[in-house]
Design a protein around this motif. Sequence first.
Motif, PDB file in Angstrom:
ATOM      1  N   ASP A  27       0.849  -1.190   0.000  1.00 47.37           N
ATOM      2  CA  ASP A  27       0.000   0.000   0.000  1.00 47.37           C
ATOM      3  C   ASP A  27       0.879   1.232   0.000  1.00 47.37           C
ATOM      4  OD1 ASP A  27      -2.801  -0.871   0.346  1.00 47.37           O
ATOM      5  OD2 ASP A  27      -2.001  -1.831   2.141  1.00 47.37           O
ATOM      6  N   VAL A  28       0.503   2.217  -0.791  1.00 44.93           N
ATOM      7  CA  VAL A  28       1.204   3.502  -0.765  1.00 44.93           C
ATOM      8  C   VAL A  28       0.177   4.600  -0.515  1.00 44.93           C
ATOM      9  CG1 VAL A  28       2.649   5.121  -2.040  1.00 44.93           C
ATOM     10  CG2 VAL A  28       2.923   2.663  -2.426  1.00 44.93           C
ATOM     11  N   PRO A  29       0.248   5.283   0.638  1.00 51.10           N
ATOM     12  CA  PRO A  29      -0.692   6.371   0.902  1.00 51.10           C
ATOM     13  C   PRO A  29      -0.419   7.584   0.015  1.00 51.10           C
ATOM     14  CG  PRO A  29       0.857   6.132   2.726  1.00 51.10           C
ATOM     15  CD  PRO A  29       1.171   5.036   1.756  1.00 51.10           C
ATOM     16  N   ALA A  30      -1.456   8.411  -0.218  1.00 52.46           N
ATOM     17  CA  ALA A  30      -1.321   9.610  -1.041  1.00 52.46           C
ATOM     18  C   ALA A  30      -0.273  10.534  -0.442  1.00 52.46           C
ATOM     19  CB  ALA A  30      -2.664  10.328  -1.140  1.00 52.46           C
ATOM     20  N   GLY A  31       0.538  11.130  -1.308  1.00 55.19           N
ATOM     21  CA  GLY A  31       1.504  12.133  -0.870  1.00 55.19           C
ATOM     22  C   GLY A  31       2.855  11.570  -0.486  1.00 55.19           C
ATOM     23  N   GLN A  83      -3.743  10.090 -15.467  1.00 58.23           N
ATOM     24  CA  GLN A  83      -3.562  10.430 -14.053  1.00 58.23           C
ATOM     25  C   GLN A  83      -2.213   9.958 -13.529  1.00 58.23           C
ATOM     26  OE1 GLN A  83      -6.446  11.718 -12.024  1.00 58.23           O
ATOM     27  NE2 GLN A  83      -6.804  12.284 -14.153  1.00 58.23           N
ATOM     28  N   VAL A  84      -1.466   9.276 -14.390  1.00 58.97           N
ATOM     29  CA  VAL A  84      -0.191   8.701 -13.968  1.00 58.97           C
ATOM     30  C   VAL A  84       0.916   9.204 -14.897  1.00 58.97           C
ATOM     31  CG1 VAL A  84       1.056   6.563 -13.540  1.00 58.97           C
ATOM     32  CG2 VAL A  84      -1.423   6.632 -13.202  1.00 58.97           C
ATOM     33  N   GLY A  85       1.863   9.965 -14.350  1.00 59.52           N
ATOM     34  CA  GLY A  85       2.994  10.434 -15.154  1.00 59.52           C
ATOM     35  C   GLY A  85       4.155   9.471 -14.999  1.00 59.52           C
ATOM     36  N   MET A  86       4.964   9.356 -16.057  1.00 57.56           N
ATOM     37  CA  MET A  86       6.104   8.438 -15.947  1.00 57.56           C
ATOM     38  C   MET A  86       7.386   9.094 -16.441  1.00 57.56           C
ATOM     39  SD  MET A  86       6.126   4.469 -16.376  1.00 57.56           S
ATOM     40  CE  MET A  86       7.595   3.473 -16.126  1.00 57.56           C
ATOM     41  N   VAL A  87       8.471   8.879 -15.682  1.00 52.82           N
ATOM     42  CA  VAL A  87       9.785   9.427 -16.021  1.00 52.82           C
ATOM     43  C   VAL A  87      10.725   8.247 -16.250  1.00 52.82           C
ATOM     44  CG1 VAL A  87      11.680  10.884 -15.205  1.00 52.82           C
ATOM     45  CG2 VAL A  87       9.329  11.442 -14.566  1.00 52.82           C
ATOM     46  N   LYS A 161      -1.927  12.401 -10.601  1.00 51.08           N
ATOM     47  CA  LYS A 161      -1.953  12.229  -9.143  1.00 51.08           C
ATOM     48  C   LYS A 161      -0.760  11.424  -8.686  1.00 51.08           C
ATOM     49  CE  LYS A 161      -6.747  11.126  -9.603  1.00 51.08           C
ATOM     50  NZ  LYS A 161      -7.665  10.006  -9.466  1.00 51.08           N
ATOM     51  N   LEU A 162      -0.191  10.718  -9.668  1.00 51.10           N
ATOM     52  CA  LEU A 162       0.853   9.750  -9.348  1.00 51.10           C
ATOM     53  C   LEU A 162       1.999   9.921 -10.342  1.00 51.10           C
ATOM     54  CD1 LEU A 162       1.694   7.157  -7.840  1.00 51.10           C
ATOM     55  CD2 LEU A 162       0.256   5.861  -9.420  1.00 51.10           C
ATOM     56  N   THR A 194       1.832  11.875  -5.291  1.00 56.15           N
ATOM     57  CA  THR A 194       2.414  10.623  -4.814  1.00 56.15           C
ATOM     58  C   THR A 194       3.503  10.202  -5.801  1.00 56.15           C
ATOM     59  OG1 THR A 194       0.221  10.051  -4.023  1.00 56.15           O
ATOM     60  CG2 THR A 194       1.847   8.276  -4.066  1.00 56.15           C
ATOM     61  N   VAL A 195       4.647   9.793  -5.286  1.00 55.88           N
ATOM     62  CA  VAL A 195       5.761   9.423  -6.162  1.00 55.88           C
ATOM     63  C   VAL A 195       6.193   7.983  -5.862  1.00 55.88           C
ATOM     64  CG1 VAL A 195       8.144   9.958  -6.842  1.00 55.88           C
ATOM     65  CG2 VAL A 195       6.592  11.825  -6.211  1.00 55.88           C
ATOM     66  N   VAL A 196       6.288   7.175  -6.902  1.00 53.77           N
ATOM     67  CA  VAL A 196       6.887   5.846  -6.746  1.00 53.77           C
ATOM     68  C   VAL A 196       8.142   5.829  -7.592  1.00 53.77           C
ATOM     69  CG1 VAL A 196       6.642   3.358  -7.136  1.00 53.77           C
ATOM     70  CG2 VAL A 196       4.672   4.712  -6.370  1.00 53.77           C
TER      71      VAL A 196
END
Length: 337
Positions: A27-31, A83-87, A161-162, A194-196
């Motif tokens: 689980d990854v909480p927002a932020g 809603q999901v950006g990727m680098v 958002k992510l 939120t960053v993964v």
Amino acid sequence: MIRLENLEKTFIVDGRSVPALRGISLDVPAGEVFGIIGRSGAGKSTLIRMLNLLERPDSGRIVIDGQDVTSLSETALRGMRQQVGMVFQHFNLLSSRTVAENVRLPLELIRSGSRAEQNARVDELLELVGLAAHRDKYPSQLSGGQKQRVGIARALANRPKLLLCDEATSALDPQTTQSILDLIADINKQLKLTVVLITHEMGVIRRIADRVAVIDGGRIVEIGPVAEVFLHPQQSATQSMVAELSHADELEDSGLLDSASGAVWRLTFVGATTHEPILFDTAHRYGLSFSLLQGTVSRLKDLPYGQLVVEWQGETDKLAAAREGLAARNVVVEVLR
Ligand SMILES: Nc1ncnc2c1ncn2[C@@H]1O[C@H](COP(=O)(O)OP(=O)(O)OP(=O)(O)O)[C@@H](O)[C@H]1O
Ligand SMILES: [Mg+2]
């Protein structure tokens, strides 16, 4: 923001099955800035690609912001991906487009607003990543760090958002790495995004992540707040990655441990204790003398910490009392000799 339940993925290569993920739940909480670390082939890229369904799991559930994305239609999935950006590690910029045109691309693809509105958004993003002066250059005219800033601006164009970062700093030198990590940390705070991020470098995790999962052979072998995992690694996969940063191997190689005649302890402390004169106080109070064999005092994101290997000379009962005294001051004591 993210819930992964029991993800499994096996690739079939030349008729042989290659398990990539074996029962990943987290689980990854927002932020949060959540780091995933592991050796080459551990399954990191496969895992991060599942978060925008560039890769589908064989089984398990992926819930993003309350929505089970494994069951979405193709159309709904396209909406979700905005809603999901990727680098990416190698930036993936279009060489025939200028900086501004690269950043504008995601806006063009979904026909978001008028050309003037798109340009205003592009200028805002280039300002955010510090590239306003370079808007009309081509990628070949930029340094690696500047290219990655374009990659980050492009990833943020649709106000995701992510933000997913796959080895975003692995192609960069240490100084540029630091500036890109600072930028990602700023964006996380400013935009409450939120960053993964996945990496094979513990140094990246140490500087920017709040929590970390260590993956090895497609499984999560350790997960927790960075301070816990970094300072007290339990699994051998984690220990070897941490050792590279904490110079633990150098201590072994130096021979200082073998030639020690006194008691050798590794002291670990975090937060305010870092500013206390614990060695002097301990020596003074218990009538001991000490020498420092190795030490690191640094920060984990915003948390100061220290890890010192100390050789003590003194009577056995005094040493026992000193150990208790240190523990009472929230210093973790590991006896090495
Ligand atoms: N498209 C694919 N087809 C077949 N096998 C794959 C595919 N993608 C990944 N694999 C295999 O799955 C395993 C995990 O690969 P993955 O790319 O996720 O590792 P990684 O942790 O990102 O490694 P690296 O640090 O080298 O990028 C590896 O054994 C890899 O060979
Ligand atoms: Mg990879």
